[in-house]
Design a protein around this motif. Structure first.
Motif, mmCIF file in Angstrom:
data_model
loop_
_atom_site.group_PDB
_atom_site.id
_atom_site.type_symbol
_atom_site.label_atom_id
_atom_site.label_comp_id
_atom_site.label_asym_id
_atom_site.label_seq_id
_atom_site.Cartn_x
_atom_site.Cartn_y
_atom_site.Cartn_z
ATOM 1 N N CYS A 24 -0.364 -19.484 -1.885
ATOM 2 C CA CYS A 24 -1.311 -18.376 -1.733
ATOM 3 C C CYS A 24 -2.230 -18.232 -2.942
ATOM 4 C CB CYS A 24 -0.569 -17.071 -1.508
ATOM 5 S SG CYS A 24 0.222 -16.949 0.106
ATOM 6 N N LEU A 68 -6.239 -17.952 9.175
ATOM 7 C CA LEU A 68 -6.911 -16.652 9.248
ATOM 8 C C LEU A 68 -7.315 -16.352 10.689
ATOM 9 C CD1 LEU A 68 -9.261 -16.727 6.117
ATOM 10 C CD2 LEU A 68 -7.165 -15.416 6.420
ATOM 11 N N ARG A 80 -6.111 -13.431 13.181
ATOM 12 C CA ARG A 80 -7.149 -12.556 13.722
ATOM 13 C C ARG A 80 -6.968 -12.335 15.214
ATOM 14 N NH1 ARG A 80 -13.456 -14.036 13.083
ATOM 15 N NH2 ARG A 80 -12.767 -15.763 14.369
ATOM 16 N N HIS A 132 -1.814 -9.226 12.364
ATOM 17 C CA HIS A 132 -3.099 -8.988 11.752
ATOM 18 C C HIS A 132 -3.051 -8.932 10.234
ATOM 19 C CE1 HIS A 132 -7.106 -6.729 12.179
ATOM 20 N NE2 HIS A 132 -7.229 -7.969 11.821
ATOM 21 N N GLY A 133 -2.216 -8.077 9.708
ATOM 22 C CA GLY A 133 -2.169 -7.919 8.254
ATOM 23 C C GLY A 133 -1.084 -8.758 7.608
ATOM 24 N N LEU A 183 -0.761 -11.902 6.551
ATOM 25 C CA LEU A 183 -1.051 -12.684 5.355
ATOM 26 C C LEU A 183 -1.293 -11.768 4.155
ATOM 27 C CD1 LEU A 183 -1.572 -15.362 3.986
ATOM 28 C CD2 LEU A 183 -3.954 -15.221 4.720
ATOM 29 N N ALA A 184 -2.059 -10.708 4.389
ATOM 30 C CA ALA A 184 -2.324 -9.772 3.297
ATOM 31 C C ALA A 184 -1.033 -9.157 2.792
ATOM 32 C CB ALA A 184 -3.287 -8.683 3.760
ATOM 33 N N GLU A 185 -0.111 -8.873 3.696
ATOM 34 C CA GLU A 185 1.161 -8.271 3.280
ATOM 35 C C GLU A 185 2.021 -9.263 2.518
ATOM 36 O OE1 GLU A 185 3.120 -6.388 6.553
ATOM 37 O OE2 GLU A 185 1.380 -5.132 7.031
ATOM 38 N N MET A 227 0.870 -11.650 0.688
ATOM 39 C CA MET A 227 0.263 -11.784 -0.634
ATOM 40 C C MET A 227 0.521 -10.543 -1.471
ATOM 41 S SD MET A 227 -3.318 -13.725 0.273
ATOM 42 C CE MET A 227 -3.712 -14.097 -1.431
ATOM 43 N N GLY A 228 0.510 -9.377 -0.820
ATOM 44 C CA GLY A 228 0.844 -8.157 -1.539
ATOM 45 C C GLY A 228 2.254 -8.217 -2.098
ATOM 46 N N CYS A 273 -4.448 -3.468 -4.257
ATOM 47 C CA CYS A 273 -3.987 -4.555 -3.386
ATOM 48 C C CYS A 273 -2.484 -4.747 -3.452
ATOM 49 C CB CYS A 273 -4.670 -5.866 -3.760
ATOM 50 S SG CYS A 273 -6.407 -5.942 -3.302
ATOM 51 N N ASP A 274 -1.894 -4.423 -4.586
ATOM 52 C CA ASP A 274 -0.466 -4.680 -4.731
ATOM 53 C C ASP A 274 0.388 -3.714 -3.910
ATOM 54 O OD1 ASP A 274 -1.010 -2.490 -6.203
ATOM 55 O OD2 ASP A 274 -0.201 -3.235 -8.086
ATOM 56 N N ILE A 325 -0.311 -3.349 -0.599
ATOM 57 C CA ILE A 325 -0.418 -3.816 0.781
ATOM 58 C C ILE A 325 0.936 -4.345 1.251
ATOM 59 C CG2 ILE A 325 -1.463 -5.537 2.297
ATOM 60 C CD1 ILE A 325 -3.997 -5.362 0.661
ATOM 61 N N GLY A 326 1.427 -3.749 2.295
ATOM 62 C CA GLY A 326 2.710 -4.168 2.825
ATOM 63 C C GLY A 326 3.873 -3.376 2.264
ATOM 64 N N TYR A 367 -7.351 1.458 4.751
ATOM 65 C CA TYR A 367 -6.503 0.364 5.195
ATOM 66 C C TYR A 367 -5.611 0.898 6.292
ATOM 67 C CZ TYR A 367 -3.388 -3.677 5.004
ATOM 68 O OH TYR A 367 -2.681 -4.807 5.325
ATOM 69 N N LEU A 385 -9.222 -4.334 7.380
ATOM 70 C CA LEU A 385 -8.877 -5.608 8.009
ATOM 71 C C LEU A 385 -9.721 -5.837 9.261
ATOM 72 C CD1 LEU A 385 -4.965 -5.650 7.811
ATOM 73 C CD2 LEU A 385 -6.571 -6.980 6.451
ATOM 74 N N ARG A 407 -12.466 -8.658 10.095
ATOM 75 C CA ARG A 407 -12.227 -9.483 11.258
ATOM 76 C C ARG A 407 -13.489 -9.643 12.091
ATOM 77 N NH1 ARG A 407 -7.672 -7.901 15.620
ATOM 78 N NH2 ARG A 407 -9.060 -6.133 15.852
ATOM 79 N N HIS A 457 -14.698 -12.942 6.433
ATOM 80 C CA HIS A 457 -13.404 -13.186 7.033
ATOM 81 C C HIS A 457 -12.259 -13.333 6.036
ATOM 82 C CE1 HIS A 457 -11.212 -15.346 10.492
ATOM 83 N NE2 HIS A 457 -10.816 -14.124 10.281
ATOM 84 N N MET A 517 -7.403 -11.219 -3.203
ATOM 85 C CA MET A 517 -5.993 -11.136 -3.582
ATOM 86 C C MET A 517 -5.534 -12.430 -4.251
ATOM 87 S SD MET A 517 -4.329 -9.108 -0.347
ATOM 88 C CE MET A 517 -2.764 -8.792 -1.166
ATOM 89 N N LEU A 535 -3.815 -12.843 -7.903
ATOM 90 C CA LEU A 535 -2.617 -13.633 -8.186
ATOM 91 C C LEU A 535 -2.866 -14.590 -9.341
ATOM 92 C CD1 LEU A 535 -1.098 -14.606 -4.711
ATOM 93 C CD2 LEU A 535 0.058 -13.449 -6.582
#
Lengths: 235, 235
Positions: free
Chosen positions: A82, A111, A115, A121-122, A124-126, A128-129, B82-83, B85-86, B107, B111, B115, B121, B128, B132
């Motif tokens: 990532c 992605l 999508r 949906h989220g 990947l973002a989660e 990475m979070g 961002c940290d 997220i999730g 949020y 997203l 999209r 995209h 993020m 990292l």
DNA sequence: GCGCGTTGTTACCGACTGTTACCGGACGTT
DNA sequence: AACGTCCGGTAACAGTCGGTAACAACGCGC
């Protein structure tokens, strides 16, 4: 064929990234790595993320002058690569510490796949979070803990992940060398040895080469000191 | 009304996250913070990301026992939060170091906005990814550099970001205290002071309270040592 | 003006960790 | 079997950074 049919499926609570749900919407390929083989190297073009289906790896950040910083030891259920998103090329190495089963997820196709499916949906973002949180928990650990506490914190993290995958938390097999552990924890390998010996002498753990027995997890928590608090939340 | 019409638009090369391109597709709200006010606190429900349009902040990770680790000093063009997220809730504080203009991006609505527009995209994932890489470059710096090198590395990073925003790289105004810098670099505030004094004595910089002049950027690079190499690539 | 709290600076001492060195064992190669 | 290499363990030494303290500079309220 489902991706995870050779072994038990990964429980949602364990894996931030649900590769099984994603697979029907994305052409994936599987790769098998043997011990010592590279999944990717620093500077290689970035074109895919990798999901670890089995095995253990070591990821690192490589500086221009060749210095290396170990960034993690991905295992079953982890998403690797990532940190190259948006950079075009990988910024470090990923090397197999034993035989690995890897699922390759083409980027940026992944992605589009996310999508198309609201449930993913989220995702990947989660994922990475979660990786950001792990990095920052480690920063806190390195900044505040002594050498011995860091080693205890490291073992404690490994034990928790093993337990999350359904294995015993009382026995660890360290796939990585003392040098790798030291690099990961910002310590020298002699200091890692010292800390392990001391924890052994105190009865917190029993070390023999790369085998570690943890008779009492609570004692390991105590040895990890105050830094243990945040790890549980950020893990 | 465009979001960035009060001051010059942020150049794409500077900002990983292009909030202007996103704005037409997402209802955004602006917030104004005064010095010392919190953007969010640890434990607060996570419901938005924040784009810094003007001003400086300090973000931190807060452990259960109250210990705090400074994770960054976001400024114009940075994406904050961002940290979380999730995670559902913020894992640390974000506090304004001077008057700030913040764009709030709900949020997970952000997203959906990304999209809908192909050009946007992978934007969040790339932002993020950049975060990292910054975290890992910092880990490398903390693990390999001496106290004085870390402080030089920190100043060097600030100067580069100022220059990227169009300001002079030869004069810095440190918005944060010595304690904050030390926490960020895993040093005590006395050590930060010592390092600054020593760099001043060597003629690398000229320090007066929170004002820093940098007569020669190359000398600062040299003082940051080998750790400087990776920062340029990972920044 | 004055007192007071916060922030910053410097000095001294000591503990922790890096450095260096050496040794033993496991493993692979010749 | 002999050899070299890598990994791991131990010990003595040295250096850096943290802990503590005292003081100065600045901002603030009275």
């Amino acid at each position: 064929m489902k991706l995870a049919d050779t072994v038990a499926p990964i429980r949602p609570a364990t894996a931030a990234f649900d590769v099984d749900a994603l697979a029907p919407h994305l052409p994936t390929t599987r790769r098998r790595l043997r011990t010592g083989q590279h999944l990717y190297r620093a500077g290689q073009a970035f074109h895919a993320l990798y999901f670890v289906h089995a095995g253990f790896l070591r990821t690192s950040l490589v500086a221009d002058d060749g210095r290396e910083q170990v960034t993690g030891f991905p295992m079953r259920g982890d998403l690797v690569g990532c940190d190259a998103i948006g950079a075009g090329a990988h910024i470090g190495d990923a090397i197999a510490l034993d035989t690995c089963e890897i699922v390759e997820l083409a980027y940026p196709a992944v992605l589009d796949a996310c999508r198309g499916v609201p449930a993913l949906h989220g995702m990947l973002a989660e994922a990475m979070g979660a990786e950001l949180r792990r990095d920052r928990a480690r920063l806190l650990a390195l900044a505040t803990l002594s050498a011995e506490q860091r080693v205890a914190w490291f073992l404690r993290g490994l034990a928790r992940r093993q337990r999350a995958l359904g294995y015993s938390a009382h026995h660890l097999c360290l796939r990585m060398s003392r040098v790798d552990i030291g690099n990961y924890l910002a310590l020298k390998h002699e200091t890692v040895t010292r800390a392990l010996s001391h924890l052994d002498a105190d009865g917190v753990i029993a070390v023999e080469r790369r085998e570690v027995r943890i008779p009492c997890v609570e004692r390991l928590d105590a040895a990890a000191g105050a830094g243990a608090a945040v790890a549980s939340r950020a893990a």
